[in-house]
Scaffold this active site. Structure first.
Site, PDB file in Angstrom:
ATOM      1  N   HIS A  53     -12.234 -33.631  38.054  1.00  0.00           N
ATOM      2  CA  HIS A  53     -11.673 -34.274  39.192  1.00  0.00           C
ATOM      3  C   HIS A  53     -13.217 -34.521  40.376  1.00  0.00           C
ATOM      4  O   HIS A  53     -12.962 -35.069  41.265  1.00  0.00           O
ATOM      5  CB  HIS A  53     -10.439 -33.510  39.763  1.00  0.00           C
ATOM      6  CG  HIS A  53     -10.880 -32.257  40.482  1.00  0.00           C
ATOM      7  ND1 HIS A  53     -11.007 -30.983  39.937  1.00  0.00           N
ATOM      8  CD2 HIS A  53     -11.474 -32.181  41.913  1.00  0.00           C
ATOM      9  CE1 HIS A  53     -11.306 -30.026  40.843  1.00  0.00           C
ATOM     10  NE2 HIS A  53     -11.576 -30.703  41.831  1.00  0.00           N
ATOM     11  N   ASP A  84      -9.988 -30.433  32.803  1.00  0.00           N
ATOM     12  CA  ASP A  84     -10.737 -30.564  34.204  1.00  0.00           C
ATOM     13  C   ASP A  84     -12.129 -30.022  33.971  1.00  0.00           C
ATOM     14  O   ASP A  84     -12.588 -29.386  34.884  1.00  0.00           O
ATOM     15  CB  ASP A  84      -9.829 -29.708  35.284  1.00  0.00           C
ATOM     16  CG  ASP A  84     -10.295 -30.383  36.614  1.00  0.00           C
ATOM     17  OD1 ASP A  84     -10.914 -31.261  36.681  1.00  0.00           O
ATOM     18  OD2 ASP A  84     -10.056 -29.506  37.767  1.00  0.00           O
ATOM     19  N   GLY A 164     -14.491 -27.899  47.444  1.00  0.00           N
ATOM     20  CA  GLY A 164     -15.964 -27.984  47.386  1.00  0.00           C
ATOM     21  C   GLY A 164     -16.450 -26.953  46.322  1.00  0.00           C
ATOM     22  O   GLY A 164     -17.567 -27.204  46.133  1.00  0.00           O
ATOM     23  N   ASN A 165     -16.025 -25.951  45.983  1.00  0.00           N
ATOM     24  CA  ASN A 165     -16.175 -25.119  45.175  1.00  0.00           C
ATOM     25  C   ASN A 165     -16.007 -25.635  43.775  1.00  0.00           C
ATOM     26  O   ASN A 165     -16.678 -24.927  42.825  1.00  0.00           O
ATOM     27  CB  ASN A 165     -15.377 -23.565  45.242  1.00  0.00           C
ATOM     28  CG  ASN A 165     -16.323 -22.738  46.220  1.00  0.00           C
ATOM     29  OD1 ASN A 165     -15.763 -22.205  47.148  1.00  0.00           O
ATOM     30  ND2 ASN A 165     -17.405 -22.408  45.701  1.00  0.00           N
ATOM     31  N   SER A 166     -15.034 -26.539  43.864  1.00  0.00           N
ATOM     32  CA  SER A 166     -14.690 -26.974  42.464  1.00  0.00           C
ATOM     33  C   SER A 166     -15.790 -27.557  41.389  1.00  0.00           C
ATOM     34  O   SER A 166     -16.763 -28.127  42.135  1.00  0.00           O
ATOM     35  CB  SER A 166     -13.740 -28.419  42.708  1.00  0.00           C
ATOM     36  OG  SER A 166     -12.535 -28.030  43.065  1.00  0.00           O
ATOM     37  N   LEU A 223       0.172 -28.377  18.002  1.00  0.00           N
ATOM     38  CA  LEU A 223       0.537 -28.022  16.711  1.00  0.00           C
ATOM     39  C   LEU A 223       1.481 -29.128  15.994  1.00  0.00           C
ATOM     40  O   LEU A 223       1.648 -29.160  14.810  1.00  0.00           O
ATOM     41  CB  LEU A 223       1.032 -26.690  16.901  1.00  0.00           C
ATOM     42  CG  LEU A 223       1.484 -26.133  15.329  1.00  0.00           C
ATOM     43  CD1 LEU A 223       0.418 -25.745  14.629  1.00  0.00           C
ATOM     44  CD2 LEU A 223       2.167 -24.673  15.718  1.00  0.00           C
ATOM     45  N   GLY A 224       2.012 -30.002  16.875  1.00  0.00           N
ATOM     46  CA  GLY A 224       2.953 -30.925  16.414  1.00  0.00           C
ATOM     47  C   GLY A 224       4.140 -30.210  16.342  1.00  0.00           C
ATOM     48  O   GLY A 224       5.258 -30.697  15.648  1.00  0.00           O
ATOM     49  N   THR A 226       6.997 -27.655  18.726  1.00  0.00           N
ATOM     50  CA  THR A 226       7.511 -26.817  20.038  1.00  0.00           C
ATOM     51  C   THR A 226       7.956 -25.227  19.644  1.00  0.00           C
ATOM     52  O   THR A 226       8.551 -25.268  18.734  1.00  0.00           O
ATOM     53  CB  THR A 226       8.303 -27.648  21.025  1.00  0.00           C
ATOM     54  OG1 THR A 226       9.648 -27.736  20.286  1.00  0.00           O
ATOM     55  CG2 THR A 226       7.928 -29.030  21.548  1.00  0.00           C
TER      56      THR A 226
END
Length: 562
Positions: A53, A84, A164-166, A223-224, A226
């Site tokens: 991001h 991310d 800003g630390n991101s 995994l295909g 749930t």
């Protein structure tokens, strides 16, 4: 006096860690100064990690400041929109300071940590802000909130992390990189740190590192199936796709998941945490209980998203997310004042190649060239006449179970003859490849792909992609993966990462099917050319055979042969 000495010693140790770590911290700015964040160098040639991001708001090129006061150009390399994470490359030096990678699996609640970066873009002189705090939780999982952004197995800290630390580093007490700071918890509608920050574990990022280096838009695994909670803290398969590899290996609805990737499963959350740290395409061990009987399988993970979902949107840059995921710096005016208005050089512009499905195809081409060096020992197969794909190959030998074989790879057709096994025939008149000989997954198709690769290289295929690295056959060692596609046939070629050589390949003749898996066991010299002297063939859960090659006859297409 002893207590005072201990305090001074601890202070000295902290300042020493900061002194060593600070040169590796990157202050990232968009070229127009309207955004930015943090990053950390991880190699001397300029590769640095950040958040997706952060870099998505900067574009293809960005400006990066280091604590020596110097500003560098950087180019996007690879991105992980789900996790991310982004990999960028700073330009202009090959001796950058860089942070050593730690082992985030050893991080424990109560460990001291350092967060370094550029909160509120205050580092106008590129000196990183340092905050110090404690690990307050491990193995945290956060569901996607309106997007497919998903934080799995992350490290929770009370170390102050702010907008800003991101993208900046989280170091342990030894100054090793254990995570990339990405999220914070905030007051509702506010952007005030409340003492809960989240870092993406460096061990998760390690799994994706070579994919990122390959300029890819990477995807996480599914995994295909749930899962749901069962009685006595069990985790049960709630539903499963019949097209998934797990289903083909025997997993069914209602089965209990006992362990996954070598880690015991005690909750649905724990399962998602572990699954989320793996890239698609990796094979991991799965232990499950079915009708009271425990079984272990090696299951290949599918992609979590469709390729179209991961495409970089055209048009305006993606704004940083806001709300409960406040990573957008507010103080961009400080950054704007620091950035010189310089045109990017043509030399650097060449380092970005746009191609659908890639973050930066330039780096994929670079990695393809690197792994293809592993074909050097087969160079004598490439060329004209008998060194072309049009040449006739006749391969003779015996299997380890005393069967004889002859493979004919001719321009018009492929055939296999055995003493004991069923024969196979595959025409090359445009018909789709099939499972020939039966029960191999397409061994003739696979041998034909090998012939194409050795004689014509990747130009023989419609597509070729460096696909990162992965463990081969549950081995702890990684191999580089080159994927080729020709018509409906996909091949994954595996190259040893330490001694660049081709060690085997998988061939898929269609989607949602088991591959024909060929592994090279020994090489030999055949009239001055190196070729595979012994190889094994596996299809699904069955070993089809182990083959010892005794002779290879190669003739030009127009040469007569009895």
């Amino acid at each position: 006096m002893a207590a005072e000495s201990d305090v001074l010693l601890a202070e000295q140790q902290r300042t020493e860690v900061v002194r060593k770590a600070a040169p590796t911290v990157v202050a990232i700015f968009s070229p127009d100064g309207n955004g930015g964040g943090s990053g950390v160098l991880i190699s001397p040639d300029g590769y640095a990690l950040s958040n997706f991001h952060v870099t998505s708001a900067c574009g293809e090129f960005m400006k990066c400041g280091l604590n020596d006061g110097a500003l560098y150009d950087a180019v996007i390399v690879g991105i992980d929109p789900t996790g991310d994470v982004a990999l960028i490359k700073l330009l202009g030096r090959d001796d950058f300071p860089y942070a050593p990678l730690g082992d985030s699996d050893t991080v424990a609640v109560g460990d001291w940590t350092y967060a370094m970066g550029n909160p509120f873009l205050l580092a106008t002189d590129f000196q990183p802000t340092v905050t110090y705090g404690m690990v307050s939780g491990v193995h945290r999982y956060q569901y996607p909130a309106g997007t497919f952004l998903e934080y799995t197995d992350c490290i929770q800290v009370d170390t102050s992390i702010n907008p800003g630390n991101s993208g900046g580093p989280l170091f342990n007490a030894n100054g090793e990189l254990i995570g990339i700071n990405g999220r914070i918890a905030v007051e509702k509608r506010g952007r005030v740190n409340v003492g809960a920050g989240y870092a993406i574990s460096i061990n998760q990022i390690k799994h994706f590192m070579d994919l990122l280096r390959g300029g890819l838009i990477v995807d996480h695994a599914t995994l295909g199936a749930t899962v749901r909670s069962g009685p006595d803290r069990t985790v049960l398969v709630d539903s499963i796709l019949e097209t998934s590899d797990a289903y083909r290996r025997g997993l069914r609805e209602g089965d209990e998941v006992v362990s996954f990737a070598g880690r015991p499963i005690g909750s649905v959350n724990q399962f998602k945490n572990i699954l989320g740290i793996y890239p698609k395409g990796w094979s991991v061990p799965l232990v499950f209980r079915q009708e009271g009987r425990k079984q272990e399988i090696l299951v290949e993970l599918a992609g979590l998203h469709r390729s179209s979902e991961l495409l970089i949107p055209e048009g305006p840059k993606v704004p940083p997310p806001r709300g409960e995921d406040p990573k957008s710096p507010d103080d961009s005016q400080h950054a704007e004042a620091q950035l010189p208005k310089e045109e990017l050089s043509d030399e650097y512009k060449k380092l970005f190649v746009k191609k659908k499905g890639f973050a930066n195809y330039y780096f994929n081409q670079h990695e393809q060239s690197r792994v293809l060096y592993g074909l050097q020992s087969f160079a004598q197969w490439k060329g004209e006449g008998t060194n072309s794909a049009a040449a006739k190959w006749i391969i003779n030998g015996r299997t380890t179970d005393s069967d004889t074989f002859q493979f004919k790879l001719l321009p018009q057709a492929l055939s296999a003859q055995f003493t004991k096994r069923a024969p196979g025939l595959q025409t090359l008149d445009g018909a789709e490849f099939s499972d020939e000989p039966p029960g191999t997954g397409g061994l003739l198709a696979a041998l034909y792909q090998l012939k194409l690769l050795l004689t014509e290289g990747v130009t023989a295929f419609n597509e070729s992609t460096y696909s990162g690295s992965q463990p081969l056959d549950a081995s702890p060692f990684l191999v580089d993966v080159l994927t080729t596609k020709k018509s409906t046939v996909e091949c994954r070629w595996y190259f040893d990462k330490t001694d660049p050589r081709l060690v085997g390949f998988d061939t898929l003749i269609g989607p949602d099917a088991d591959a024909c898996k060929i592994r090279f066991l020994e090489f030999g010299d055949f009239e001055g050319r190196q070729f595979i002297k012994r190889f094994s063939v596996r299809y699904g859960d069955t070993i089809y055979g182990q083959f010892d090659v005794q002779t290879i006859e190669v003739t030009q297409p127009n040469e007569a042969r009895n």
